[in-house]
Design an enzyme around this catalytic site. Sequence first.
Site, PDB file in Angstrom:
ATOM      1  N   GLU A 143      18.921   6.048   1.509  1.00 20.58           N
ATOM      2  CA  GLU A 143      18.007   5.044   2.036  1.00 20.58           C
ATOM      3  C   GLU A 143      17.602   4.005   0.981  1.00 20.58           C
ATOM      4  O   GLU A 143      16.669   3.231   1.197  1.00 20.58           O
ATOM      5  CB  GLU A 143      16.735   5.721   2.581  1.00 20.58           C
TER       6      GLU A 143
ATOM      7  N   TYR B  27      -9.788   2.781   9.170  1.00 22.42           N
ATOM      8  CA  TYR B  27      -8.957   3.037   7.999  1.00 22.42           C
ATOM      9  C   TYR B  27      -7.483   2.752   8.236  1.00 22.42           C
ATOM     10  O   TYR B  27      -6.765   2.349   7.324  1.00 22.42           O
ATOM     11  CB  TYR B  27      -9.185   4.467   7.511  1.00 22.42           C
TER      12      TYR B  27
END
Length: 212
Positions: free
Chosen positions: A71, A118
Amino acid sequence: MDLREQLCEFGLSLYQRGLTHGSTGNLSARLPNGQLLVTPTGCSLGRLTPEGLAVINPDGSLDGGPAPTKEVPLHRAFYQSRAAHTGAVVHLHSCYATTLSLLPCDDEDDWLPALTPYGIMQLGQVRLLPYRVPGSPSIAQDIHDLAGRHSAVMLANHGPVVTGKTLEAAVYAAEELEATAKLAYLTRALEPNRLSPAQISELVTQFNVPWN
């Protein structure tokens, strides 16, 4: 703490808490000279060692260490497209985020529901990207196409990718994404009270959150 040691410590913590499993997931962090420390291919995040990390040059070539995760292109895409804001990249296969990516969504540009402050403060808008074969260069192209507008994306049927200015910030943001995804999944059939546009706008302004 040395960056190599920090990366291994966070990898172990993520693994022990079940945020990734087996040999899934990968981490990277940018060194002061522009090189990247990257976790190796086929290695559990719970078994990383400082000397067992790959070192990648800015051009993508391997400078030292074992073969890196397949990746690497998606990691490099974030460092290139969000250069001033990315010092680390965290890619997990966390359960609730991946589960949520299998279900229909209302807005691919703003995939993660606004349930708590958050999630907005640490992630901004999370973009859902289409499924690609893991390691495909198409994932990197999808990230480049975002032109740096998102610090976190969700790879459909795969897992989240989250960036931060530091490794610590990226890990905490990845944990927040999974926690919010869990809340979204558990309350999906209950029509939870989401934050209102006015409440979101207040957070975006107060905490200087990039928002499209």
